[in-house]
Design an enzyme around this catalytic site. Structure first.
Site, PDB file in Angstrom:
ATOM      1  NE  ARG A  27      35.710  11.240  42.509  1.00  0.00           N
ATOM      2  CZ  ARG A  27      35.865  12.440  43.022  1.00  0.00           C
ATOM      3  NH1 ARG A  27      34.807  12.758  43.716  1.00  0.00           N
ATOM      4  NH2 ARG A  27      37.024  13.249  42.714  1.00  0.00           N
ATOM      5  NE  ARG A  31      42.887  13.099  43.904  1.00  0.00           N
ATOM      6  CZ  ARG A  31      42.280  13.835  44.693  1.00  0.00           C
ATOM      7  NH1 ARG A  31      42.982  15.101  44.977  1.00  0.00           N
ATOM      8  NH2 ARG A  31      41.067  13.763  44.833  1.00  0.00           N
ATOM      9  NE  ARG A  40      45.427  15.085  38.824  1.00  0.00           N
ATOM     10  CZ  ARG A  40      46.379  15.729  39.302  1.00  0.00           C
ATOM     11  NH1 ARG A  40      47.660  15.259  39.581  1.00  0.00           N
ATOM     12  NH2 ARG A  40      45.852  17.002  40.257  1.00  0.00           N
ATOM     13  CG  ASP A  77      34.670  16.740  37.984  1.00  0.00           C
ATOM     14  OD1 ASP A  77      35.110  15.862  38.820  1.00  0.00           O
ATOM     15  OD2 ASP A  77      33.870  17.589  38.040  1.00  0.00           O
ATOM     16  CE1 TYR A 154      32.184  21.582  44.054  1.00  0.00           C
ATOM     17  CE2 TYR A 154      30.306  20.298  43.492  1.00  0.00           C
ATOM     18  CZ  TYR A 154      31.212  20.394  44.275  1.00  0.00           C
ATOM     19  OH  TYR A 154      31.671  19.277  45.090  1.00  0.00           O
TER      20      TYR A 154
HETATM   21  O1  CP3 Z   1      36.074   7.081  38.793  1.00  0.00           O
HETATM   22  C1  CP3 Z   1      35.135   7.787  38.910  1.00  0.00           C
HETATM   23  O2  CP3 Z   1      34.224   7.730  39.516  1.00  0.00           O
HETATM   24  C2  CP3 Z   1      35.021   8.540  37.494  1.00  0.00           C
HETATM   25  C3  CP3 Z   1      35.503   9.781  37.629  1.00  0.00           C
HETATM   26  C4  CP3 Z   1      34.928  10.893  38.414  1.00  0.00           C
HETATM   27  C5  CP3 Z   1      35.379  11.981  38.855  1.00  0.00           C
HETATM   28  N1  CP3 Z   1      34.616  12.843  39.562  1.00  0.00           N
HETATM   29  C6  CP3 Z   1      37.090  12.291  38.508  1.00  0.00           C
HETATM   30  C7  CP3 Z   1      37.568  13.173  39.442  1.00  0.00           C
HETATM   31  C8  CP3 Z   1      33.599  10.982  38.911  1.00  0.00           C
HETATM   32  C9  CP3 Z   1      32.131  10.101  39.028  1.00  0.00           C
HETATM   33  C10 CP3 Z   1      33.251  12.450  39.645  1.00  0.00           C
HETATM   34  C11 CP3 Z   1      32.257  12.855  40.065  1.00  0.00           C
HETATM   35  C12 CP3 Z   1      32.301  14.152  40.833  1.00  0.00           C
HETATM   36  N2  CP3 Z   1      33.108  15.339  40.742  1.00  0.00           N
HETATM   37  C13 CP3 Z   1      31.449  14.573  42.067  1.00  0.00           C
HETATM   38  C14 CP3 Z   1      30.379  13.461  42.563  1.00  0.00           C
HETATM   39  C15 CP3 Z   1      30.664  12.319  43.244  1.00  0.00           C
HETATM   40  C16 CP3 Z   1      31.366  12.817  44.516  1.00  0.00           C
HETATM   41  O3  CP3 Z   1      32.360  12.171  44.883  1.00  0.00           O
HETATM   42  O4  CP3 Z   1      30.548  13.148  45.343  1.00  0.00           O
HETATM   43  C17 CP3 Z   1      31.575  15.683  42.614  1.00  0.00           C
HETATM   44  C18 CP3 Z   1      31.086  16.334  43.603  1.00  0.00           C
HETATM   45  C19 CP3 Z   1      32.843  16.214  41.488  1.00  0.00           C
HETATM   46  C20 CP3 Z   1      33.464  17.538  41.825  1.00  0.00           C
HETATM   47  C21 CP3 Z   1      34.961  17.541  42.188  1.00  0.00           C
HETATM   48  N3  CP3 Z   1      35.915  16.935  41.160  1.00  0.00           N
HETATM   49  C22 CP3 Z   1      35.533  17.648  43.207  1.00  0.00           C
HETATM   50  C23 CP3 Z   1      35.021  18.304  44.547  1.00  0.00           C
HETATM   51  C24 CP3 Z   1      36.708  17.477  42.912  1.00  0.00           C
HETATM   52  C25 CP3 Z   1      38.048  17.684  43.849  1.00  0.00           C
HETATM   53  C26 CP3 Z   1      37.907  16.815  45.203  1.00  0.00           C
HETATM   54  C27 CP3 Z   1      39.048  15.665  44.726  1.00  0.00           C
HETATM   55  O5  CP3 Z   1      38.465  14.635  45.029  1.00  0.00           O
HETATM   56  O6  CP3 Z   1      39.893  15.955  44.230  1.00  0.00           O
HETATM   57  C28 CP3 Z   1      37.104  16.982  41.806  1.00  0.00           C
HETATM   58  C29 CP3 Z   1      38.198  16.504  41.043  1.00  0.00           C
HETATM   59  C30 CP3 Z   1      38.215  15.219  40.513  1.00  0.00           C
HETATM   60  N4  CP3 Z   1      37.336  14.591  39.940  1.00  0.00           N
HETATM   61  C31 CP3 Z   1      39.441  14.037  40.607  1.00  0.00           C
HETATM   62  C32 CP3 Z   1      38.971  12.793  40.208  1.00  0.00           C
HETATM   63  C33 CP3 Z   1      39.708  11.745  39.726  1.00  0.00           C
HETATM   64  C34 CP3 Z   1      40.658  14.456  41.335  1.00  0.00           C
HETATM   65  C35 CP3 Z   1      41.610  15.359  40.523  1.00  0.00           C
HETATM   66  C36 CP3 Z   1      42.891  14.920  40.349  1.00  0.00           C
HETATM   67  O7  CP3 Z   1      43.260  13.882  39.889  1.00  0.00           O
HETATM   68  O8  CP3 Z   1      43.598  15.668  41.243  1.00  0.00           O
END
Ligand code: CP3
Length: 354
Positions: A27, A31, A40, A77, A154
């Site tokens: 990740r 943010r 974003r 994502d 999900y």
């Molecule tokens: O930098 C990286 O790793 C690449 C981008 C990436 C994102 N999500 C961007 C993202 C990756 C590899 C993911 C994977 C992801 N997404 C997972 C598996 C990894 C983990 O962390 O366990 C899961 C379970 C998700 C589902 C998901 N997406 C959730 C639960 C959320 C909300 C929680 C959160 O962190 O905000 C997201 C949103 C998300 N995906 C964001 C980002 C940068 C935040 C969104 C925003 O900018 O507001």
């Protein structure tokens, strides 16, 4: 194809010699970086950011330039796959992801198509090509997916969940429905990863974020089996180079041997296992990725460095370690601490490689 200037990450995944231990953060595009928040904001929401290749490219490269990681990960994502299968997906401000119409019945599962990744997920492929071009060989590009089980949580719960009562009811009461969903997801994800590889990702990671909520037997039957089904379908070579496959099950440290037996190249570790013990258990088969507690990044840079040194010392001499956090970096980590972490790995690790 441009030559890869820093291929430490790919070499470590394959347990080849390196001069120092490579490092990236799960990740890492996110943010905690003010530059990410700005992009974003300009994109008008998270999904728009994912679906605009130029912007997805920009935020993928930010951590390479701003914190100095040894690999980029494509910005997207895991939940774009269910969306490509026709499910409505929303990311409300300050909330997690939501599927307003979750998968409930056998008929719902039967109605789900297997998407054509070059078509429904064409924006991801366009982003990959652009990121490779913009990286110009600085570091390798990692592609990724969610595991079938993690995606299903999900899709069936309609979003994040506390105790997974809905999907566990499906799993125990309607196992045929559960298996059909997981089968469809495995085949969708396999095609998706193969398309990512064809378009230029140089390694792939399967995020099994919720595998750890299962019993040992259920993990085998409902999560690991379907990751195996994906791995068996992958085309693991591109442009004359092997494309390493990484499997990460959060909460799965009791099952490392079984994970290593899937034929993946590297196993992702969360922070609950000591890396020396993980190495003793599976280090003769696979490389290891991890595993600093992500909350250590709230500590001061000296404390972070002490932890990095401890993990490096535990892994000891030898190949097959990619340094990472045990899960994703959190949004309120100071950027300076993330930089200090990366810097510490770079400075402290060369003594373990001759
Ligand atoms: O930098 C990286 O790793 C690449 C981008 C990436 C994102 N999500 C961007 C993202 C990756 C590899 C993911 C994977 C992801 N997404 C997972 C598996 C990894 C983990 O962390 O366990 C899961 C379970 C998700 C589902 C998901 N997406 C959730 C639960 C959320 C909300 C929680 C959160 O962190 O905000 C997201 C949103 C998300 N995906 C964001 C980002 C940068 C935040 C969104 C925003 O900018 O507001």
């Amino acid at each position: 194809m441009t030559e890869l200037k820093n291929d430490l990450f790919l070499r470590a995944c394959l347990r080849q010699d390196v001069e120092r231990t490579p490092v990236w953060m799960m990740r890492q595009a996110g943010r905690y970086l003010p530059q990410y928040r700005a992009t974003r904001q300009g994109a008008g929401g998270f999904l728009n950011l994912c679906k605009t290749p130029e912007l997805a490219c920009e935020v993928s490269i930010q951590p390479v330039e701003l914190v100095g990681v040894d690999a980029a990960i494509m910005f997207s994502d895991i939940l774009v796959v269910p969306e490509a299968m026709g499910m409505e997906l929303t990311f409300g401000a300050g909330e997690g992801p939501k599927f307003p119409t979750p998968v409930c019945t056998h008929a719902d599962v039967e109605a789900l198509p297997i998407p054509d990744p070059e078509d429904e997920l064409g924006y991801v492929m366009a982003a990959i090509r652009l990121i490779r071009q913009e990286l110009a060989g600085r570091v390798p590009l990692i592609g990724f997916t969610g595991s079938p089980w993690t995606l299903a949580t999900y899709m069936v719960e309609g979003g994040g969940s506390k105790n997974y009562s809905i999907i566990k009811s499906m799993m125990y009461n309607e196992p045929a429905t559960m298996h059909l969903l997981l089968e469809k997801l495995a085949d969708s994800v396999a095609a998706y990863l193969n398309a990512q590889i064809a378009n230029g990702v140089q390694a792939v990671q399967i995020f099994d974020t919720w595998g750890g909520i299962l019993t040992t037997r259920d993990y085998q039957e409902f999560s690991l089996q379907y990751m195996q089904r994906i791995i068996d379908q992958l085309i693991r070579e591109h442009d004359g180079r092997r494309v390493p496959v990484i499997v990460y099950t959060k909460g799965g440290m009791g099952w490392l041997e079984a994970i290593a037996d899937t034929g993946c190249d590297m196993v992702g570790l969360d922070w609950t296992v000591d890396i020396d013990q993980a190495k003793a258990r599976i280090g003769d088969k696979v490389a290891l990725q991890g595993n600093m507690d992500p909350t250590m990044l709230y500590a001061n840079p000296d404390r972070i460095r002490t932890e990095v040194k401890d993990i490096l010392a535990r892994f000891g001499h030898g190949n097959g370690h990619v340094f990472n956090l045990g899960h994703g970096i959190t949004p309120d980590v100071p950027v300076d601490h993330a930089k200090a972490f990366i810097q510490a790995v770079k400075e402290e690790s060369s003594r373990y490689h001759s």
